[in-house]
Write an enzyme that holds these catalytic residues in place. Structure first.
Site, PDB file in Angstrom:
ATOM      1  N   LYS A  96      -9.343   2.030  -9.658  1.00 31.42           N
ATOM      2  CA  LYS A  96      -9.797   2.199  -8.285  1.00 31.42           C
ATOM      3  C   LYS A  96     -10.853   3.298  -8.225  1.00 31.42           C
ATOM      4  CE  LYS A  96      -7.427   2.092  -3.806  1.00 31.42           C
ATOM      5  NZ  LYS A  96      -6.135   2.374  -3.152  1.00 31.42           N
TER       6      LYS A  96
ATOM      7  N   ASP B  52       0.852  -1.187   0.000  1.00 32.27           N
ATOM      8  CA  ASP B  52       0.000   0.000   0.000  1.00 32.27           C
ATOM      9  C   ASP B  52       0.891   1.241   0.000  1.00 32.27           C
ATOM     10  OD1 ASP B  52      -2.230   1.573   0.089  1.00 32.27           O
ATOM     11  OD2 ASP B  52      -2.671   1.233   2.206  1.00 32.27           O
TER      12      ASP B  52
ATOM     13  N   GLU C 163      -6.178   5.059  -9.127  1.00 33.17           N
ATOM     14  CA  GLU C 163      -7.450   5.650  -8.724  1.00 33.17           C
ATOM     15  C   GLU C 163      -7.931   6.741  -9.669  1.00 33.17           C
ATOM     16  OE1 GLU C 163      -9.551   6.807  -4.510  1.00 33.17           O
ATOM     17  OE2 GLU C 163      -7.674   5.707  -4.660  1.00 33.17           O
TER      18      GLU C 163
ATOM     19  N   THR D 198     -12.978   1.067  -3.597  1.00 35.75           N
ATOM     20  CA  THR D 198     -12.317   1.486  -2.375  1.00 35.75           C
ATOM     21  C   THR D 198     -13.264   2.289  -1.482  1.00 35.75           C
ATOM     22  OG1 THR D 198     -10.300   2.552  -1.544  1.00 35.75           O
ATOM     23  CG2 THR D 198     -11.393   3.603  -3.410  1.00 35.75           C
TER      24      THR D 198
ATOM     25  N   PHE E  67     -11.979  -0.789   4.486  1.00 35.50           N
ATOM     26  CA  PHE E  67     -10.970  -0.030   5.224  1.00 35.50           C
ATOM     27  C   PHE E  67     -11.012  -0.371   6.717  1.00 35.50           C
ATOM     28  CE2 PHE E  67      -9.443   3.839   2.621  1.00 35.50           C
ATOM     29  CZ  PHE E  67      -9.310   3.050   1.486  1.00 35.50           C
TER      30      PHE E  67
END
Length: 329
Positions: free
Chosen positions: A133, A18, A97, A157, A179
């Site tokens: 994303k 990440d 993203e 996400t 998350f």
């Protein structure tokens, strides 16, 4: 030789880095990597990425972009260029993203996703190595549904609740990223609790609930736990399809010698539940989101945070190239 916790975990779960830090990715050699606007902004601040920034800006100018559009195009090119560099290190995929400002616009999200993929293609990267994303709003999930139908794989996400996970399953998205850490943070503040045992950690429990639902209903969408606060949270989800972990936690895991056991085990499919299952509607999704204060607040604050990170990158690029002075001239 005793295996580290990281080695043992890799035998149970696909580990994803990440980060946008190429040095960290080189060190830990995960299968995949994920990025987001905050990580891209952090990576752009590193001196070793100066050449990437300058080449992204030069390309945007050569394409005829000017003013604010020049900066926007530079950010997209830089994001993809960092993705290309990451893919030179990892064997699998990188998540890239879409601008979070588009999170409530299905058509613009689809268009931006295709722009990013076209950039990757221009650098010789095949589509199957990219996960687009997108924030898990209703509009974002519908954009993913369109993209997946065209063979474009997506990572949804900012996911905080089962209702979001159900909508993603209905859209047949490739992967979701619940998350874990942000859920824990919210509950610690809301309930004024300093610590939860790992088996009652709200973030860990949430991912387990989604995992059990997916396996029981034979959902093919992969689950990738994200946003961890501790190695205990990471190990509490050993056995999850994937886990995306920040470099500092990967470093801790690489020194940890404890025995690691699977905490998530796929359940047998429930054929009766599968037969009775009905897709979640937009009205149901919105009602459940509005009644889940944690998910509602974290989804919006997450989008706002990613927008702010992109604005910070915008400011950084303007300072680097004196873009405002150039426009006025």
């Amino acid at each position: 030789m005793t295996q580290t916790a990281l080695d043992q975990l890799k035998a149970l779960t696909t580990i994803v880095a990440d980060t946008g830090d190429l040095t960290a990715i080189e060190q830990f050699r995960p299968l995949d990597a994920t990025t987001n606007p905050s990580l891209i902004t952090a990576a752009a601040s590193l001196p070793e990425n100066k050449d990437l920034i300058e080449s992204a800006y030069a390309q945007a100018r050569s394409e005829g972009y000017e003013s604010d559009l020049l900066i926007e195009r530079t950010i997209d090119i830089l994001t993809v260029k960092l993705g290309v560099e990451i893919l030179k290190i990892v064997e699998g995929r990188v998540s890239t993203e879409v601008d979070a400002a588009l999170s409530y616009n299905t058509a613009e999200t689809v268009a931006k996703a295709k722009e990013l993929l076209a950039l990757y293609a221009s650098y010789g990267v095949k589509q199957d190595r990219i996960l687009i994303k997108i924030a898990s709003t209703w509009q974002g999930i519908q954009a993913a549904k369109i993209l997946e139908a065209e063979g474009i794989h997506c990572n949804l996400t900012l996911l905080f609740g089962l209702h979001q996970a159900k909508a993603c399953a209905d859209a047949k998205v490739t992967l979701i990223s619940p998350f874990v850490g942000r859920i824990l943070d919210w509950y610690k503040k809301a309930e004024q609790v300093e610590h939860y045992p790992i088996d009652r950690d709200p973030g860990v429990v949430s991912v387990k609930q989604i995992y059990e639902f997916y396996k029981k209903h034979q959902v093919k969408t992969e689950i990738m736990g994200a946003s961890f606060r501790s190695v205990d949270q990471v190990l509490g989800l050993a056995g999850c399809d994937l886990l995306t972990v920040a470099p500092h936690l990967l470093a801790e895991l690489s020194k940890d010698q404890r025995k690691v056991q699977a905490q998530l085990v796929a359940l047998a499919p429930d054929h009766e539940a599968i037969a009775q299952y009905q897709a979640i509607t937009e009205a149901q999704f919105k009602t459940e989101l509005e009644h889940d204060l944690m998910a509602f607040q974290l989804l919006q604050s997450g989008i706002d945070g990613f927008i702010k990170a992109r604005q910070q990158l915008d400011h950084l690029l303007r300072e680097s190239f004196g873009i405002d002075a150039e426009i006025r001239a």
